[in-house]
Design a protein around this motif. Structure first.
Motif, PDB file in Angstrom:
ATOM      1  N   GLY A  61       0.783  -1.234   0.000  1.00 44.02           N
ATOM      2  CA  GLY A  61       0.000   0.000   0.000  1.00 44.02           C
ATOM      3  C   GLY A  61       0.813   1.281   0.000  1.00 44.02           C
ATOM      4  N   HIS A  62       0.462   2.180  -0.929  1.00 43.13           N
ATOM      5  CA  HIS A  62       1.085   3.509  -0.958  1.00 43.13           C
ATOM      6  C   HIS A  62       0.074   4.600  -1.325  1.00 43.13           C
ATOM      7  N   GLU A  63      -1.198   4.236  -1.458  1.00 43.47           N
ATOM      8  CA  GLU A  63      -2.257   5.212  -1.732  1.00 43.47           C
ATOM      9  C   GLU A  63      -3.129   5.309  -0.485  1.00 43.47           C
ATOM     10  N   VAL A  64      -2.726   6.122   0.478  1.00 42.82           N
ATOM     11  CA  VAL A  64      -3.432   6.106   1.760  1.00 42.82           C
ATOM     12  C   VAL A  64      -3.779   7.506   2.249  1.00 42.82           C
ATOM     13  N   VAL A  65      -4.917   7.571   2.943  1.00 41.41           N
ATOM     14  CA  VAL A  65      -5.378   8.806   3.579  1.00 41.41           C
ATOM     15  C   VAL A  65      -5.899   8.460   4.967  1.00 41.41           C
ATOM     16  N   GLY A  66      -5.943   9.459   5.827  1.00 42.03           N
ATOM     17  CA  GLY A  66      -6.440   9.221   7.180  1.00 42.03           C
ATOM     18  C   GLY A  66      -6.396  10.481   8.005  1.00 42.03           C
ATOM     19  N   HIS A  67      -6.064  10.331   9.285  1.00 41.50           N
ATOM     20  CA  HIS A  67      -6.029  11.471  10.203  1.00 41.50           C
ATOM     21  C   HIS A  67      -4.744  11.448  11.028  1.00 41.50           C
ATOM     22  N   VAL A  68      -4.261  12.634  11.355  1.00 40.16           N
ATOM     23  CA  VAL A  68      -3.083  12.730  12.211  1.00 40.16           C
ATOM     24  C   VAL A  68      -3.426  12.155  13.581  1.00 40.16           C
ATOM     25  N   ALA A  69      -2.578  11.212  14.043  1.00 46.20           N
ATOM     26  CA  ALA A  69      -2.797  10.591  15.355  1.00 46.20           C
ATOM     27  C   ALA A  69      -1.820  11.088  16.401  1.00 46.20           C
ATOM     28  N   ALA A  70      -0.596  11.425  15.992  1.00 43.05           N
ATOM     29  CA  ALA A  70       0.416  11.878  16.944  1.00 43.05           C
ATOM     30  C   ALA A  70       1.582  12.499  16.186  1.00 43.05           C
ATOM     31  N   LEU A  71       2.297  13.384  16.855  1.00 40.26           N
ATOM     32  CA  LEU A  71       3.502  13.992  16.304  1.00 40.26           C
ATOM     33  C   LEU A  71       4.695  13.550  17.141  1.00 40.26           C
ATOM     34  N   GLY A  72       5.794  13.228  16.456  1.00 41.07           N
ATOM     35  CA  GLY A  72       6.993  12.817  17.159  1.00 41.07           C
ATOM     36  C   GLY A  72       7.619  13.957  17.925  1.00 41.07           C
ATOM     37  N   PRO A  73       8.601  13.672  18.785  1.00 38.19           N
ATOM     38  CA  PRO A  73       9.259  14.703  19.597  1.00 38.19           C
ATOM     39  C   PRO A  73       9.826  15.831  18.726  1.00 38.19           C
ATOM     40  N   GLY A  74       9.441  17.047  19.049  1.00 37.44           N
ATOM     41  CA  GLY A  74       9.954  18.216  18.344  1.00 37.44           C
ATOM     42  C   GLY A  74       9.445  18.390  16.934  1.00 37.44           C
ATOM     43  N   THR A  75       8.439  17.623  16.535  1.00 38.10           N
ATOM     44  CA  THR A  75       7.941  17.661  15.155  1.00 38.10           C
ATOM     45  C   THR A  75       6.829  18.692  15.006  1.00 38.10           C
ATOM     46  N   PRO A  88       3.861   9.290  -0.781  1.00 41.42           N
ATOM     47  CA  PRO A  88       4.556   8.050  -0.417  1.00 41.42           C
ATOM     48  C   PRO A  88       6.059   8.027  -0.636  1.00 41.42           C
ATOM     49  N   ALA A  89       6.634   9.089  -1.214  1.00 45.99           N
ATOM     50  CA  ALA A  89       8.046   9.048  -1.591  1.00 45.99           C
ATOM     51  C   ALA A  89       8.926   9.859  -0.649  1.00 45.99           C
ATOM     52  N   THR A  90      10.099   9.288  -0.335  1.00 45.37           N
ATOM     53  CA  THR A  90      11.121   9.993   0.436  1.00 45.37           C
ATOM     54  C   THR A  90      12.417   9.986  -0.363  1.00 45.37           C
ATOM     55  N   PRO A  91      12.606  10.951  -1.272  1.00 43.43           N
ATOM     56  CA  PRO A  91      13.857  11.006  -2.038  1.00 43.43           C
ATOM     57  C   PRO A  91      15.021  11.438  -1.150  1.00 43.43           C
ATOM     58  N   CYS A  92      16.251  11.180  -1.617  1.00 43.24           N
ATOM     59  CA  CYS A  92      17.421  11.467  -0.785  1.00 43.24           C
ATOM     60  C   CYS A  92      17.674  12.951  -0.625  1.00 43.24           C
ATOM     61  N   GLY A  93      17.345  13.749  -1.655  1.00 43.63           N
ATOM     62  CA  GLY A  93      17.520  15.193  -1.572  1.00 43.63           C
ATOM     63  C   GLY A  93      18.900  15.694  -1.928  1.00 43.63           C
ATOM     64  N   THR A  94      19.859  14.802  -2.187  1.00 46.96           N
ATOM     65  CA  THR A  94      21.237  15.242  -2.435  1.00 46.96           C
ATOM     66  C   THR A  94      21.822  14.760  -3.759  1.00 46.96           C
ATOM     67  N   CYS A  95      21.206  13.798  -4.424  1.00 44.61           N
ATOM     68  CA  CYS A  95      21.764  13.255  -5.665  1.00 44.61           C
ATOM     69  C   CYS A  95      21.559  14.252  -6.815  1.00 44.61           C
TER      70      CYS A  95
END
Length: 342
Positions: A61-75, A88-95
């Protein structure tokens, strides 16, 4: 929590997995709906998608929707309870690709529910998922979760249309009227294409293609279908079948453009090379998407006619039934999993 996990070809299970707390920079999403994609079906039926093969159990699965349940520390991010879609994608940002604005072809991208790397990236068909905060998109006002769940496949379609170039006033062929192909049809019409002909082997996909904007439809197995008459300026291959690619190359005009969107079988596939050369055709690949995700959400918040694409919804505990239904193209287009009760 429960999740839909593929263990190998033909081995799909709904099983319990322990939820994890979000880390710094992460947001936990309570998933409400997920769309079954063609790549999910390939993992289920074949244990692979193109050259990406399963080596370990993986949540699909990569086509998903929902609701925010929690935020991580400092997020920082949307408030708990906010309806959201997940990019669904997390590219490296540096290539070089990321630096050049083509993050969708980053070789190091981590994509929900993908076996492109090992360990695999676990997907979104789980009641709770943790994702980087930058991948969370609050839904535009008035956009329902049921329409928003089409944001990912619509993004794929929009990227393919962008790769085709200016479609305004053009005559376009789309081979394959599955969910992606039908969304390509809608995106083409939104982009100003004068004529869009959708081709498929089955009547039900063609009915849906017409409902979302195709000006004509053609049965791919009927050479005498009147919709085939005349050449096309652009062809988008959305079936992933070698025969579809052949049709695109044969039917596009001299100097025309063919966009390869559907993933073809692994290995070498025959190509009408001499036709491509002598007609000076342009063949362009289209893989996933990047900023089109935000464009898709904006269009879905408007009047883009996409409702006919969603044909069935099943609860998570009926995942196998849902996947089998999604495979039957004579009756189904986009099939959703409802995870609200998982």
């Amino acid at each position: 929590m429960h999740a839909c996990v593929v263990h190998g070809a033909g081995d799909l299970r709904v099983e319990e997995r322990p939820p994890a707390d979000p880390g710094p920079g992460e947001i936990t999403v309570t998933v409400a709906l997920g769309g079954i994609c063609g790549s999910d079906l390939h993992y289920y039926h074949r244990g692979r998608v193109g050259d990406f093969a399963l080596h370990e159990p993986m949540v699909l699965g990569h086509e998903v929707v929902g609701h925010v349940a929690a935020l991580g520390p400092g997020t920082e991010g949307p408030a708990v309870g906010t309806p959201v879609a997940v990019h669904p994608a997390t590219p490296c940002g540096t290539c070089p690709e990321c630096a050049g604005g083509r993050r969708n072809i980053c070789a190091h991208t981590r994509y929900l529910g993908s076996a492109a790397h090992t360990p695999h990236v676990q997907g979104g068909f789980a009641r709770l998922i943790n994702v980087p905060a930058e991948q969370i998109r609050p839904l535009p006002p008035g956009l329902s979760l049921r329409r928003a769940v089409l944001a990912e496949p619509l993004s794929v379609a929009l990227h393919a249309v962008h790769r085709a170039g200016d479609v305004s006033g053009k005559r376009v062929l789309v081979t394959g009227a599955g969910p992606i192909g039908c969304l390509v049809v809608a995106a083409l019409r939104h982009g100003g294409a004068a004529e869009v002909v959708a081709a498929d082997l089955f009547d039900e996909p063609l009915r849906i293609a017409a409902a979302v904007g195709a000006t004509a439809t053609a049965r791919a197995d009927r050479a005498d279908d009147p919709a085939w008459s005349g050449a096309f300026d652009i062809a988008v291959e959305a079936s992933g079948a070698p025969a579809g690619l052949r049709t695109c190359v044969e039917r596009v005009r001299r100097g025309g453009t063919v966009v390869l969107l559907g993933l073809l079988p692994p290995g070498e596939v025959g190509l009408l090379g001499n036709v491509t050369v002598t007609r000076e055709l342009e063949l362009r690949g289209a893989f996933r998407f990047d900023t089109e995700f935000d464009e898709a959400l904006s269009l879905l918040a408007g009047a883009l006619p996409v409702e006919p694409v969603v044909t069935h919804t099943f609860p998570l505990d009926q995942s196998v039934t849902a996947f089998d239904m999604a495979q039957d193209r004579t009756v189904a287009s986009k099939v959703l999993l409802d995870l609200s009760g998982a």
